[in-house]
Scaffold this active site. Structure first.
Site, PDB file in Angstrom:
ATOM      1  N   HIS A   1      -4.764   6.046  -1.184  1.00  0.00           N
ATOM      2  CA  HIS A   1      -5.368   5.935   0.140  1.00  0.00           C
ATOM      3  C   HIS A   1      -4.360   6.235   1.253  1.00  0.00           C
ATOM      4  O   HIS A   1      -4.752   6.499   2.377  1.00  0.00           O
ATOM      5  CB  HIS A   1      -5.921   4.526   0.316  1.00  0.00           C
TER       6      HIS A   1
ATOM      7  N   ASN B   1     -10.405   0.931   7.532  1.00  0.00           N
ATOM      8  CA  ASN B   1     -11.744   0.902   8.110  1.00  0.00           C
ATOM      9  C   ASN B   1     -11.746   0.577   9.599  1.00  0.00           C
ATOM     10  O   ASN B   1     -12.810   0.573  10.218  1.00  0.00           O
ATOM     11  CB  ASN B   1     -12.667  -0.054   7.331  1.00  0.00           C
TER      12      ASN B   1
ATOM     13  N   TYR C   1      -6.103  -1.743   9.345  1.00  0.00           N
ATOM     14  CA  TYR C   1      -6.524  -1.258   8.029  1.00  0.00           C
ATOM     15  C   TYR C   1      -7.434  -0.053   8.166  1.00  0.00           C
ATOM     16  O   TYR C   1      -8.014   0.205   9.225  1.00  0.00           O
ATOM     17  CB  TYR C   1      -7.151  -2.392   7.222  1.00  0.00           C
TER      18      TYR C   1
ATOM     19  N   ASP D   1      -7.290  11.064   2.642  1.00  0.00           N
ATOM     20  CA  ASP D   1      -7.520  11.260   1.216  1.00  0.00           C
ATOM     21  C   ASP D   1      -8.987  11.592   0.986  1.00  0.00           C
ATOM     22  O   ASP D   1      -9.842  11.225   1.792  1.00  0.00           O
ATOM     23  CB  ASP D   1      -7.141   9.993   0.443  1.00  0.00           C
TER      24      ASP D   1
ATOM     25  N   ASN E   1     -14.269   5.441   4.888  1.00  0.00           N
ATOM     26  CA  ASN E   1     -14.381   4.423   5.935  1.00  0.00           C
ATOM     27  C   ASN E   1     -13.480   4.686   7.139  1.00  0.00           C
ATOM     28  O   ASN E   1     -13.838   4.359   8.266  1.00  0.00           O
ATOM     29  CB  ASN E   1     -14.109   3.031   5.367  1.00  0.00           C
TER      30      ASN E   1
ATOM     31  N   TYR F   1       0.799  -1.219   0.000  1.00  0.00           N
ATOM     32  CA  TYR F   1       0.000   0.000   0.000  1.00  0.00           C
ATOM     33  C   TYR F   1       0.839   1.279   0.000  1.00  0.00           C
ATOM     34  O   TYR F   1       0.286   2.381  -0.049  1.00  0.00           O
ATOM     35  CB  TYR F   1      -0.950   0.011   1.208  1.00  0.00           C
TER      36      TYR F   1
END
Length: 186
Positions: free
Chosen positions: A19, A66, A64, A91, A112, A14
């Site tokens: 994100h 969320n 993560y 973001d 989220n 990632y």
């Protein structure tokens, strides 16, 4: 004490995705100020320092996106941080790449990470620095936000990441309404 949270997803896959722009801003700020993010607590990587006579924690939740709120909640409770002293950097699909918006509160806007923070803190009255990543309706949203910036977009984002150093410095010493007035017209 101020808490500055950069949102992103943990893991090498990632790194430098849209994100993870919150992580990018925290990393850039701390690098420029020679602050090491080398502490680990409550599933978060953090640095605690003093800037301009203000105790500050820079946090990168390692759950993560969320589930970011669970980490933020644990830091707020442990360090006894007032919700007025939190700045979340995230973001935003609804803002053009290279643009940003400071907000004093508001809904999750479908993000989220913000949704989970609001749920875990019991309200959405935390401050935000929303970083534009644009939106490509031709690409599934999940794939888009987990994708990387084009070379041109990355150059644009890098300028904003550099500007964010000033925004964070001013956040530590300036009334937030004045901060929004100063920066939101860019």
């Amino acid at each position: 004490m101020k808490l500055i949270v950069g949102l992103g997803n943990p893991g090498k896959e990632y790194v430098n995705t849209r994100h993870n722009v919150g992580f990018m801003i925290i990393d850039n700020y701390c690098s420029k100020k020679n602050i090491l993010i080398n502490n680990d607590k409550f599933m978060g990587l953090y640095a605690q320092t003093v800037i301009k006579n203000e105790k500050v924690i820079f946090l990168k939740p390692q759950k993560y996106m969320n589930l970011s709120g669970e980490v933020v909640r644990d830091y707020v409770n442990y360090f006894k941080i007032n919700i007025d002293d939190i700045l979340v950097i995230n973001d935003d699909l609804d803002i053009q790449v290279g643009k940003f918006k400071l907000k004093s509160k508001g809904s999750s806007g479908g993000h989220n990470g913000l949704k989970n923070i609001g749920e875990q803190l019991g309200n959405y009255n935390f401050k935000r620095l929303k970083i534009g990543i644009s939106n490509n309706k031709l690409i599934d949203t999940k794939n888009y936000v987990l994708g990387r910036f084009s070379q041109d977009e990355q150059e644009t984002i890098n300028k904003l990441i550099d500007l964010s150093v000033n925004i964070i410095d001013d956040f530590l010493t300036t009334n937030f309404d004045l901060l929004m007035t100063k920066y939101n017209n860019n």
